[in-house]
Scaffold this active site. Structure first.
Site, mmCIF file in Angstrom:
data_model
loop_
_atom_site.group_PDB
_atom_site.id
_atom_site.type_symbol
_atom_site.label_atom_id
_atom_site.label_comp_id
_atom_site.label_asym_id
_atom_site.label_seq_id
_atom_site.Cartn_x
_atom_site.Cartn_y
_atom_site.Cartn_z
ATOM 1 N N ARG A 225 0.788 -1.316 -0.123
ATOM 2 C CA ARG A 225 -0.140 0.160 -0.068
ATOM 3 C C ARG A 225 0.661 1.346 0.013
ATOM 4 O O ARG A 225 2.127 1.252 0.456
ATOM 5 C CB ARG A 225 -1.015 0.172 1.299
ATOM 6 C CG ARG A 225 -2.046 -0.877 1.099
ATOM 7 C CD ARG A 225 -3.147 -0.489 -0.044
ATOM 8 N NE ARG A 225 -4.270 -1.342 0.053
ATOM 9 C CZ ARG A 225 -4.548 -2.366 -0.727
ATOM 10 N NH1 ARG A 225 -3.344 -2.763 -1.633
ATOM 11 N NH2 ARG A 225 -5.668 -3.075 -0.681
ATOM 12 N N HIS A 273 -0.639 0.122 -10.159
ATOM 13 C CA HIS A 273 -1.290 -0.741 -9.081
ATOM 14 C C HIS A 273 -1.825 -2.079 -9.791
ATOM 15 O O HIS A 273 -3.077 -2.407 -9.687
ATOM 16 C CB HIS A 273 -2.685 -0.071 -8.507
ATOM 17 C CG HIS A 273 -2.660 -0.561 -6.842
ATOM 18 N ND1 HIS A 273 -3.391 0.108 -6.135
ATOM 19 C CD2 HIS A 273 -3.037 -1.734 -6.632
ATOM 20 C CE1 HIS A 273 -3.520 -0.663 -4.870
ATOM 21 N NE2 HIS A 273 -3.351 -2.101 -5.300
#
Length: 310
Positions: A225, A273
């Site tokens: 993250r 991502h």
């Protein structure tokens, strides 16, 4: 049986179709803000908004249709304590993550990033190969995905390190654990791969102090993250030469703003991502299997520990 479905991207039609095939005894109810959904037995959500909490409080269990549960746990205090929150165990993401991490490690180890820059400049210049015995790879987080990445790296012969919150053992991996083992783990990692869940304890874990603990010339790979990393600190350490570079798949703000300085730093490789995308059919098959177990009164894997944050 009725299942409440929410997806932040709004792409619900393929999910409805696969549920109809893989869990035909269920009827899918799409959540729409401002509309009161009919009572449902279960909920399947991804990055849910706060407005859905009333409906979530009324189901038997909530399934998170992705690997990271931080987007759901931020509402934990508003959800009944006895309500099971269930994450995906893997559902095809482990292989993807292992592929990404292995590629990023090998690209840096074999200096392919430098060869790519040379090719763009029209240069033909063989570089000195790196020594494998001096190229330790440390994986920060030894959960399902972290362990899968370590297994994928094992055949290449790198010295492997692993860190976890609690002690773990893995063949061929030097394992560290707890706050007392973190600095030693960082000092021993020439390449650091962050695969931690995001919790209050791991937020901003990779700040200037901890990144400075890595050996000079270390390399960072973050597939967890964006909030794990203090982004300005990484840039400072790259410019000073302490960190050689980074491959980053996750960021604090996504999409990464066009004015972000990472775009102008050639030693930072950026991907949007995509290290491990949710495989819809595999995920639905897993969720369907767990719902059937719950309906039969049987235990299921993947229950989220609210105190630990994963």
């Amino acid at each position: 049986m009725h299942i409440l479905l929410h997806r932040a991207d709004g792409d619900t039609a393929p999910w409805v179709a696969d549920f109809a095939e893989l869990l035909p005894e269920a009827r899918i109810v799409l959540w729409r803000e401002g509309e009161k959904a009919r009572p449902c037995d279960y909920a399947v959500v991804w990055a849910p908004p706060q407005a859905i909490l009333r409906e979530l409080c009324e189901v038997k269990a909530v399934f998170n249709s992705g690997a990271g549960v931080d987007g759901l746990l931020k509402y934990a205090d508003a959800l009944p304590t006895q309500l099971p929150l269930i994450r995906l165990d893997d559902a095809g993401m482990g292989v993807q993550m292992a592929e990404y991490v292995t590629h990023a490690v090998l690209r840096y180890f074999r200096r392919f990033d430098e060869y790519e820059a040379q090719a763009r400049a029209g240069q033909w210049l063989p570089l000195e190969p790196r020594r494998k015995d001096d190229f330790s790879v440390g994986v920060l987080g030894m959960g399902v995905l972290g362990a899968r990445a370590l297994e994928a790296l094992a055949p290449f012969g790198f010295p492997l390190r692993g860190w976890s919150r609690t002690p773990k053992a893995m063949a061929g991996v030097a394992c560290y654990s707890g706050a007392e083992g973190l600095d030693a783990f960082l000092r021993a990692s020439r390449v650091l791969v962050c695969m931690l869940p995001l919790t209050p304890e791991t937020s901003n874990l990779l700040d200037r102090a901890r990144l400075s603990t890595l050996p000079r010339g270390a390399y960072l790979i973050n597939v967890a993250r964006g909030a794990h990393l203090a982004e300005p600190d990484l840039l400072t350490l790259i410019k000073s030469g302490h960190i050689a570079g980074a491959t980053l798949d996750v960021f604090r703000n996504e999409p990464l703003p066009v004015q972000h300085p990472f775009w102008q730093e050639p030693r930072v490789t950026i991907t949007p991502h995509i290290a491990a995308l949710t495989l819809r059919r595999e995920s639905i098959a897993q969720i369907a299997g767990k719902i059937r177990r719950l309906e039969a009164g049987l235990p299921v894997a993947g229950l989220v520990n609210r105190q630990q944050g994963y």
